[in-house]
Design a protein around this motif. Structure first.
Motif, short mmCIF file in Angstrom:
data_model
loop_
_atom_site.label_atom_id
_atom_site.label_comp_id
_atom_site.label_asym_id
_atom_site.label_seq_id
_atom_site.Cartn_x
_atom_site.Cartn_y
_atom_site.Cartn_z
N UNK A 128 126.13 -43.66 17.18
CA UNK A 128 125.22 -44.12 16.80
C UNK A 128 124.58 -44.16 18.63
N UNK A 129 125.00 -45.39 19.21
CA UNK A 129 124.07 -45.13 20.40
C UNK A 129 123.85 -43.36 21.54
N UNK B 152 121.18 -41.90 20.34
CA UNK B 152 120.00 -42.66 19.76
C UNK B 152 119.73 -42.64 18.11
N UNK C 110 120.53 -47.15 25.60
CA UNK C 110 119.06 -47.14 23.68
C UNK C 110 117.78 -47.77 24.17
N UNK D 101 111.07 -45.84 22.74
CA UNK D 101 111.09 -45.81 21.53
C UNK D 101 112.10 -46.19 21.23
N UNK D 102 113.67 -47.62 21.19
CA UNK D 102 114.44 -48.63 21.02
C UNK D 102 114.79 -47.76 19.21
N UNK D 103 115.37 -47.11 18.92
CA UNK D 103 116.43 -47.74 17.95
C UNK D 103 117.51 -48.30 17.20
N UNK D 104 117.49 -49.25 18.04
CA UNK D 104 118.13 -50.76 17.41
C UNK D 104 117.28 -51.97 17.81
#
Lengths: 358, 250
Positions: free
Chosen positions: A94-95, A98, A245, B86-89
């Motif tokens: 996931x990281x 992204x 991230x 755009x940071x997904x987390x």
């Protein structure tokens, strides 16, 4: 002097914040130890919880000791280790990609493994149908099935890495290549199954239900020899992922070789998944759901997320396996079926309950 | 750190985006790159940060070619403040800024790294939101966090990609004042900026780009009605008020 105290305040506030991760890890560790004992205790032959520790420590030739040492303990520890491996690979993918939908299966790895198993059973005649109390089907040459599914997982990984080398290792390239490969392997499995006889077909279907019961001490050893170094690798690299991230450009401007880090990470994660899946079959949703659950509890800070996910993934699969073994006893439900049942509603719950960040 | 860009050529698929660009920024200066959309401002910043590799020309930091630096040395010297991410987390303000210490850490941050971040947060007045998720901040606060991360990086050169876009007036001034304070301690700032009035007020040097070429370079006199008309196709007049150079479209 006032400024110093302000700075110290921010620091102590942050330390308190990071202590959450540490407490979480200790709680999960304690729960895991407890559920290992529960897992050893419960089963068709019940061993009282109070006796379990004694039986584990004093190995003897009594029935209880034999059951614990030959069947229950490798299974319980196997569930924990497999859970660790799948969950950490999911978190890392996931990281690295992204993408909150990243999981060992987004890259088509499960389809590749299932195709490998189908290939071994149907083309190489490694499967047969037998009846036993716990399993409807026993695969008569499990190592060929394991090797084949592992090999096809590796093929899928290398194709993705190759495409990424040609087109650049962007998350989009990797995800799209994974989806395409997944469909291709599913189609190939269907084609093989069309030509299989009913015994082979049953073996293939049975294989795809992930089942921890296939683990013996020697297999556990192989899985642990892969999963433990993989976990250490991801903990060591967690700061790179924290920076990645923020996006490729920011990560590059902070000195990270993003493409290399992504390729290497994907390769390592795929290795862990391929090892686990080829031994126990497909266990769905853990790689996807566990990292999100941990993020929901502790936030997205990768250096905290990765160790927490490793342990929580282990605990999750351990408990799932205990439930799967006992929920409709004496029939043992394959844990892969149960995790999918648990995982899907859990994922929808997370979606509705305010993931807050996708 | 002095930056000299010499004869820089960069093309995307044979379409030239930068054509023999030359610019110079001395230690402690604010250099603004202005120009219409698509003139090559962001590409220029990406070349300066080695995110893009120009086909010709050189970029020298204190006389050394940036392509001779290793990635970590470059990151210790040049910091980038992106326009947005755009940071997904989720990520807290503290942890986002702590990422700026990456070029200085081994595999994880030391106590000194954390102390540096705490003092950056204190300096930027972000202490009340230090543990808030950056997705929950306003645009101005987030921009400050990105600047904070670049400050934690302790670079000699700061590249800023349109730092005031989407900020309200108060935050625009605050961010630019912050950049000015930084240059006063010797950091070279190079920023791509759209607002010509802010560029006129805060820059030591202005470079105007159009279609990948430098049209004019120098002090605030670069922003004159003739050049602006030539580049933007807009008629303007210049009002001088309280030593300020104000550009008003007519």
């Amino acid at each position: 002097m006032k400024e110093l105290s302000k700075k110290e305040d921010i620091l102590s506030l942050y330390e308190k914040h990071t202590n959450r991760h540490t407490s979480f890890i200790f709680i999960v560790l304690a729960l895991s130890a407890f559920f290992v004992l529960v897992g050893v205790s419960l089963g068709s032959s019940h061993i009282p919880l109070s006796k379990v520790a004694d039986v584990i420590i004093h190995k003897s030739s009594e029935t209880a000791s034999l059951i614990v040492w030959n069947i229950r303990l490798p299974r319980v520890l196997g569930a924990f280790i497999c859970g660790c491996g799948i969950a950490v690979s999911g978190a890392a993918m996931q990281s690295l990609l992204r993408n909150p939908l990243g999981s060992p299966y987004t890259l088509g790895l499960s389809s590749a493994a299932a195709f490998g198993a189908a290939f071994a059973i149907i083309v190489l005649n490694a499967g047969s149908l037998q009846s036993s109390s716990s399993d409807a089907v026993i695969i008569n040459n499990p190592y060929i099935v394991t090797l084949c599914s592992f090999a096809f997982c590796c093929v899928a990984t290398f194709v993705i890495i190759l495409l990424a080398r040609i087109k650049g290792a962007t998350p989009e390239t990797m995800i799209l290549a994974g989806i395409a490969l997944g469909s291709l392997f599913s189609a190939a499995s269907s084609a093989l199954q069309y030509f299989a006889d009913e015994v082979e077909l049953a073996s293939v279907v049975f294989w795809t239900f992930g089942d921890i019961g296939r683990i013996s001490w020697s297999r556990l050893g192989i899985i642990a020899a892969v999963v433990i170094p993989v976990c250490i690798y991801f903990i060591y690299n967690s700061w790179n992922y924290q920076v990645m991230d923020a996006g490729d450009e920011t990560a590059k401007s902070l000195g990270i070789n993003v493409e290399r880090c992504r390729m290497e990470g994907m390769l390592v994660a795929s290795l862990a998944v391929a090892t686990v899946v080829s031994f126990v079959g497909i266990i769905g949703f853990i790689g996807l759901v566990v990292p999100h659950l941990v993020r929901r509890i502790n936030g997205g800070y990768e250096p905290g997320l990765i160790p927490s996910t490793i342990l929580f993934g282990g605990l999750f699969l351990l408990i799932s396996d205990i439930v799967a073994r006992n929920i409709i006893s004496p029939t043992v439900l394959p844990v892969g079926v149960l995790t999918s049942f648990l995982g899907a509603p859990l994922f929808i719950y997370l979606l509705l309950k305010g993931r807050g960040y996708w | 750190m002095n930056i000299i860009v010499n004869g820089l050529i960069f093309s995307y698929n044979s379409t030239p985006v930068l054509n023999k660009v030359h610019l110079e920024a001395k230690s402690g200066e604010i250099l603004s790159i202005v120009g219409p959309n698509g003139s090559g401002k962001s590409t220029m910043l990406k070349c300066l940060n080695r995110l893009l590799r120009p086909s010709e020309g050189s970029i020298l930091c204190d006389g050394k070619n940036i392509h001779d630096f290793n990635a970590n040395t470059l990151a210790k010297n040049i910091g980038l403040v992106p326009q947005s991410e755009g940071r997904p987390f989720p990520s807290t303000v503290f942890e986002t800024i702590l990422a700026g210490r990456k070029p200085h850490m081994k595999w994880r941050p030391s106590q000194q790294d954390k102390e540096k971040v705490a003092s950056v947060i204190n300096d930027l007045g972000l202490s009340s939101i230090a543990l808030r998720d950056i997705h929950k901040l306003s645009g101005g606060q987030r921009q400050k966090v990105y600047i904070g991360r670049a400050l934690a990086q302790e670079p000699q050169v700061l590249l800023l990609d349109e730092p005031t876009t989407s900020l309200d007036l108060k935050h625009q001034i605050e961010v630019l004042e912050m950049i000015r304070r930084l240059t006063s301690i010797g950091v070279t700032s190079i920023m791509a900026i759209h607002d010509l009035n802010l560029a006129a007020t805060y820059s030591d040097k202005i470079v105007m780009l159009n279609k990948g070429k430098v049209v004019a370079a120098g002090g605030v006199e670069v922003l004159n009605p003739q050049t602006i008309n030539e580049v933007y196709g807009v008629d303007v007049e210049i009002i001088k008020s309280r030593k300020r150079h104000i550009i008003v479209p007519i």
